[in-house]
Design a protein around this motif. Structure first.
Motif, PDB file in Angstrom:
ATOM      1  N   PRO A   1       0.828  -1.206   0.000  1.00  0.00           N
ATOM      2  CA  PRO A   1       0.000   0.000   0.000  1.00  0.00           C
ATOM      3  C   PRO A   1       0.867   1.263   0.000  1.00  0.00           C
ATOM      4  CG  PRO A   1      -0.641  -1.501   1.759  1.00  0.00           C
ATOM      5  CD  PRO A   1       0.661  -1.981   1.232  1.00  0.00           C
TER       6      PRO A   1
ATOM      7  N   ASP B   1       0.440   3.435   5.491  1.00  0.00           N
ATOM      8  CA  ASP B   1      -0.083   2.558   6.537  1.00  0.00           C
ATOM      9  C   ASP B   1      -1.593   2.736   6.601  1.00  0.00           C
ATOM     10  OD1 ASP B   1       2.539   1.962   7.065  1.00  0.00           O
ATOM     11  OD2 ASP B   1       2.661   3.091   8.940  1.00  0.00           O
ATOM     12  N   ASN B   2      -2.322   1.617   6.663  1.00  0.00           N
ATOM     13  CA  ASN B   2      -3.785   1.732   6.720  1.00  0.00           C
ATOM     14  C   ASN B   2      -4.377   0.614   7.546  1.00  0.00           C
ATOM     15  OD1 ASN B   2      -5.022  -0.460   4.678  1.00  0.00           O
ATOM     16  ND2 ASN B   2      -3.095   0.318   3.831  1.00  0.00           N
ATOM     17  N   SER B   3      -5.640   0.770   7.855  1.00  0.00           N
ATOM     18  CA  SER B   3      -6.328  -0.194   8.712  1.00  0.00           C
ATOM     19  C   SER B   3      -6.818  -1.394   7.916  1.00  0.00           C
ATOM     20  CB  SER B   3      -7.513   0.480   9.403  1.00  0.00           C
ATOM     21  OG  SER B   3      -8.230  -0.471  10.167  1.00  0.00           O
ATOM     22  N   ALA B   4      -6.677  -2.573   8.502  1.00  0.00           N
ATOM     23  CA  ALA B   4      -7.136  -3.801   7.859  1.00  0.00           C
ATOM     24  C   ALA B   4      -8.585  -4.120   8.189  1.00  0.00           C
ATOM     25  CB  ALA B   4      -6.246  -4.969   8.276  1.00  0.00           C
TER      26      ALA B   4
ATOM     27  N   THR C   1     -11.965   0.311   7.326  1.00  0.00           N
ATOM     28  CA  THR C   1     -11.019  -0.497   6.555  1.00  0.00           C
ATOM     29  C   THR C   1     -10.456   0.310   5.377  1.00  0.00           C
ATOM     30  OG1 THR C   1     -12.247  -2.499   7.102  1.00  0.00           O
ATOM     31  CG2 THR C   1     -10.737  -2.624   5.236  1.00  0.00           C
TER      32      THR C   1
ATOM     33  N   ASN D   1      -3.780  -5.681  13.102  1.00  0.00           N
ATOM     34  CA  ASN D   1      -4.822  -5.226  12.173  1.00  0.00           C
ATOM     35  C   ASN D   1      -4.430  -3.985  11.370  1.00  0.00           C
ATOM     36  OD1 ASN D   1      -6.558  -7.293  13.243  1.00  0.00           O
ATOM     37  ND2 ASN D   1      -6.936  -5.941  14.992  1.00  0.00           N
ATOM     38  N   CYS D   2      -3.134  -3.893  11.059  1.00  0.00           N
ATOM     39  CA  CYS D   2      -2.636  -2.772  10.266  1.00  0.00           C
ATOM     40  C   CYS D   2      -1.888  -3.297   9.047  1.00  0.00           C
ATOM     41  CB  CYS D   2      -1.692  -1.892  11.090  1.00  0.00           C
ATOM     42  SG  CYS D   2      -2.496  -1.109  12.497  1.00  0.00           S
ATOM     43  N   ARG D   3      -2.068  -2.613   7.931  1.00  0.00           N
ATOM     44  CA  ARG D   3      -1.291  -2.907   6.721  1.00  0.00           C
ATOM     45  C   ARG D   3      -0.235  -1.827   6.588  1.00  0.00           C
ATOM     46  NH1 ARG D   3      -6.747  -2.789   3.953  1.00  0.00           N
ATOM     47  NH2 ARG D   3      -7.621  -4.899   4.105  1.00  0.00           N
ATOM     48  N   ARG D   4       1.027  -2.252   6.408  1.00  0.00           N
ATOM     49  CA  ARG D   4       2.128  -1.301   6.362  1.00  0.00           C
ATOM     50  C   ARG D   4       2.424  -0.863   4.936  1.00  0.00           C
ATOM     51  NH1 ARG D   4       1.706   0.609  11.216  1.00  0.00           N
ATOM     52  NH2 ARG D   4       1.807  -1.027  12.819  1.00  0.00           N
TER      53      ARG D   4
ATOM     54  N   GLU E   1       4.250  -3.115   2.062  1.00  0.00           N
ATOM     55  CA  GLU E   1       4.387  -4.522   2.462  1.00  0.00           C
ATOM     56  C   GLU E   1       4.071  -5.461   1.299  1.00  0.00           C
ATOM     57  OE1 GLU E   1       1.796  -5.060   5.796  1.00  0.00           O
ATOM     58  OE2 GLU E   1       0.100  -5.699   4.566  1.00  0.00           O
ATOM     59  N   ASP E   2       3.279  -5.046   0.327  1.00  0.00           N
ATOM     60  CA  ASP E   2       3.045  -5.847  -0.879  1.00  0.00           C
ATOM     61  C   ASP E   2       4.129  -5.587  -1.917  1.00  0.00           C
ATOM     62  OD1 ASP E   2       0.810  -7.023   0.151  1.00  0.00           O
ATOM     63  OD2 ASP E   2      -0.607  -5.735  -0.884  1.00  0.00           O
TER      64      ASP E   2
END
Length: 446
Positions: free
Chosen positions: A62, A65-68, A121, A157-160, A163-164
């Motif tokens: 992403p 940083d965002n919420s999963a 989300t 519960n966080c996407r950094r 990370e993808d």
């Protein structure tokens, strides 16, 4: 004519009328040089095409940083503080709700160490926040939330960001056949056009005086031509441009004219019928004068009478522009058997991978699964056999398989009923009921 068998594991005295399948596959690979012409196409037209160059990600995925999930975002330092201040083994934590972060509408304010923001989300995490607790795990009041500190771990519960994919990282490699998920990935990177190799151009025709097209009257001793329709479908599944030259009579002049047309307009020529030892099989004679034959015949059932070679162009041509047919190249030739099931077997084992390699695609080996044979399978060593079968799950959850009715190479009905090939290797002999065999599922193949 040049007849080649100079391969590792293929001594000069090898019977080239019964070439083992793996040796034939290796020889075909040696004769292939991928096409180099490319074109840039809109994203949606790239589905099923072969990438001509790697695609680097222009941004991190992403991007932030965002919420999963839906919940409340806060700093994990609050968990540590609650544990240090409490005498309870499971401390309670209360946080003041100071704002709201939505996807596309981030919270721009400050978030203190004992504060949180309501978040949805995909929404950006505020700078001070690194943990999200789902909303169903908290007790809510109008301006605060309360929950057990044991309910969530720091960083949960966080996407950094990145990370993808990191910015500049290869997202898709050259030679990849673009799939539906790839279109979504490229769209997520903001990419609207894609550089791909041009489509293969494949000419095909059937040979035989006895053949008639569907819709025509069926004269005595004649049959309807199914092979052209099968080949059309197989080539469409592989995203090739096709040239259907129809039914060609068993006459040298007609065959020569068809081959000349095919060579002038295609990278590959596929024929069915006319490559065995019958009196009216003129195809091999024409190949001997117009090109080279690599092999003629496989130790394979069904599919023994397969001829592979190349046809040279009539005369050199000027170098074409990108995307145009290179008429200076020899055209690959596959003379497939006349029997319908043998056409499908030889296409799956020999032609498919050759077309992928010529198109510049990465190797895509067909997945084999282990299955328990439900019946006795008769087999003699010295040839590879591909009986069609029906595979299913047994009561124990294990794959099991049995042949479909008639295994005649002309019986399309049992081919249509089948969902796999049973793979019986070159040196394999009889298979007893309950013994394990390899199967090749049709899904993704045909």
């Amino acid at each position: 004519m040049t007849l080649s068998n100079n391969l590792p594991g293929c001594p000069a005295q090898h019977d080239t009328d019964a070439l083992p399948v793996n040796i034939a596959q290796a020889l075909v690979r040696q004769w292939i040089s991928p096409l180099v012409a490319t074109e840039r196409v809109p994203l949606r037209e790239a589905l099923g095409r072969v990438l001509a160059s790697p695609i680097d990600s222009p941004l991190a995925v992403p991007a932030h940083d965002n919420s999963a999930m839906d919940g409340f975002a806060f700093s994990s330092a609050a968990l540590q503080a609650a544990s240090a201040a409490s005498t309870s083994s499971v401390p309670e934590l209360e946080l003041a709700v100071v704002g709201r972060a939505l996807a596309g509408h981030p919270w721009r304010g400050d978030v203190g160490s004992m504060q949180c923001v309501r978040i949805t989300t995909g929404a950006w995490l505020p700078d001070a926040c690194d943990t999200v607790i789902p909303h169903e795990q908290v007790e809510q009041t109008p301006h605060a939330i309360r929950f057990s500190a044991a309910a969530v771990r720091g960083g949960a519960n966080c996407r950094r960001a990145g990370e993808d994919l990191q910015a500049g990282q290869i997202a898709l490699t050259a030679g990849r056949i673009v799939r539906a998920a790839d279109l979504g990935l490229l769209a997520s990177l903001g990419i609207s056009t894609v550089n791909v190799r041009r489509r293969l151009r494949v000419a095909f025709f059937s040979t035989g005086d006895e053949l008639r097209s569907p819709g025509e009257p069926l004269d005595p001793g004649c049959v309807y031509d199914s092979n052209r329709h099968t080949l059309f479908a197989l080539l469409q599944r592989m995203n090739c441009d096709t040239l259907d030259l129809g039914i060609v009579r068993d006459e040298p002049a007609a065959l020569d004219a068809a081959l000349r047309t095919a060579v002038a307009h295609a990278d590959v020529v596929l024929t069915s019928g006319g490559v065995s030892a019958g009196e009216a099989d003129f195809t091999q004679t024409l190949l001997q004068t117009r090109g080279e034959i690599a092999f003629r015949g496989l130790a394979l059932r069904p599919g023994r009478p397969l001829t592979f070679g190349r046809i040279h162009p009539d005369k050199p041509a000027e170098s074409p522009a990108d995307g145009q047919l290179d008429t200076t190249r020899a055209t690959l030739f596959f003379g497939l058997p006349g029997n319908p099931v043998a056409v499908m077997v030889t296409f799956a084992l020999i032609v498919r991978d050759a077309l992928l390699a010529l198109a510049g695609a990465q190797p895509q080996p067909v997945t084999l699964l282990g299955a328990r044979s439900r019946v006795l399978l008769r087999k003699r060593a010295g040839r590879t056999e591909y009986p069609r079968g029906i595979a299913s799950r047994g009561s124990d959850g294990q794959w099991q398989v049995a042949p479909t009715g008639s295994q005649s190479s002309g019986a399309l009905n049992t081919m249509s009923e089948a969902n796999c090939f049973i793979v019986l290797s070159h040196e394999q002999t009889d298979v007893s009921p309950g013994e394990m065999v390899d199967i090749m599922l049709f899904d993704g193949l045909f």
